[in-house]
Write a protein that holds these residues in place. Structure first.
Motif, short mmCIF file in Angstrom:
data_model
loop_
_atom_site.label_atom_id
_atom_site.label_comp_id
_atom_site.label_asym_id
_atom_site.label_seq_id
_atom_site.Cartn_x
_atom_site.Cartn_y
_atom_site.Cartn_z
N SER A 1 -3.06 11.73 13.33
CA SER A 1 -2.14 11.84 14.53
C SER A 1 -1.33 10.84 14.93
N LEU A 2 -0.24 10.92 15.72
CA LEU A 2 0.58 9.97 16.19
C LEU A 2 0.04 8.83 16.83
N THR A 3 -1.05 8.77 17.28
CA THR A 3 -1.85 7.91 18.07
C THR A 3 -2.29 7.10 16.79
N ALA B 1 1.06 -1.18 -0.07
CA ALA B 1 -0.08 0.18 -0.14
C ALA B 1 0.92 1.22 0.17
N TRP B 2 0.31 2.33 -0.63
CA TRP B 2 1.16 3.70 -0.55
C TRP B 2 -0.08 4.77 -0.19
N ILE B 3 0.33 5.67 0.73
CA ILE B 3 -0.30 6.86 0.92
C ILE B 3 0.55 8.07 0.68
N SER B 4 -0.42 9.05 0.21
CA SER B 4 0.54 10.36 -0.15
C SER B 4 1.07 10.90 1.21
N ARG B 5 2.19 11.52 1.23
CA ARG B 5 2.69 12.12 2.32
C ARG B 5 1.98 13.10 3.09
N GLU B 6 1.25 13.84 2.43
CA GLU B 6 0.19 15.00 3.05
C GLU B 6 -0.95 14.04 3.89
N ARG B 7 -1.58 13.13 3.38
CA ARG B 7 -2.71 12.43 3.94
C ARG B 7 -2.28 11.69 5.04
N TRP B 8 -0.94 11.11 4.95
CA TRP B 8 -0.41 10.45 6.14
C TRP B 8 0.07 11.39 7.26
N PHE C 1 -4.06 0.65 13.66
CA PHE C 1 -4.59 0.65 12.24
C PHE C 1 -4.82 1.98 12.05
N PRO C 2 -4.20 2.39 10.99
CA PRO C 2 -4.43 3.80 10.51
C PRO C 2 -5.83 4.03 10.25
#
Length: 194
Positions: A103-105, A92-99, A110-111
């Protein structure tokens, strides 16, 4: 062992924390949960499928290290999808902005996000129809691009948000299109006999 689906609902409704704890306490198995609450239990993959999966993730991660556009995840990562399922794509890949919007929590468990891009690699024990349903679930949750790679049939199904799935027969490569600019996956080694 093939995949086992336990329909727990309506008798047992696992909370997100309970599902997470089951996964943590049974690390030799892979778990997913459908939006309706069914628990999917999968055994670890075999050597040939694991090798192919590792090669795919390596290629994706190498591209991402050069482009620095997002973050890459392995099949060990579970995602809490917006419409209720908990799924673990093979890559899987998620754009940096969305990631970074999480929050850190949220990042530690599971994001709670649907990836922008996923790959599902069909192993010999995977049911094709179940994988197609899983790909549609990703699309229903906002996936922008997904590939269902089937080495047995030498096909790739390409899933795009807002479009019907496209079926390719024996392609040499697949492109990341505008979601993963300049990413091209060579399928030659994936389609070699298992």
């Amino acid at each position: 062992m093939s995949t086992i689906t336990l329909n727990l609902s309506p008798t047992i409704l696992l909370t997100d924390n309970q599902f997470y704890e089951i996964c943590q306490n049974n690390r030799d198995l892979r778990f997913e949960r459908t939006a309706s609450g069914a628990l999917i239990i999968m055994s670890p993959t075999g050597g040939e499928s694991g090798l192919k999966e590792a090669n795919i993730i390596t290629d994706l991660n190498n591209w991402n290290r050069q482009k620095k556009l997002g973050v890459v995840f392995s099949s060990s990562t579970g995602f809490k999808l917006p419409k209720g399922g908990d799924r673990s794509p093979d890559a899987a890949w998620i754009s940096r902005e969305r990631w970074q919007s999480l929050s850190l929590t949220e990042r530690k468990k599971f994001p709670p996000i649907c990836p922008d891009f996923v790959i599902e690699l069909r192993s010999q024990t995977d049911d094709l129809e179940e994988l197609q349903e899983k790909m549609q679930e990703y699309i229903d949750n906002g996936l922008r691009l997904g590939w269902l790679i089937d080495p047995q049939n030498r096909t790739v199904e390409i899933y795009r948000l807002g479009q019907a799935a496209e079926l390719l027969y024996s392609p040499f490569t697949v492109s990341g299109e505008d979601v993963l600019p300049d990413f091209v996956l060579d399928l030659t080694s994936i389609f070699l006999e298992e």
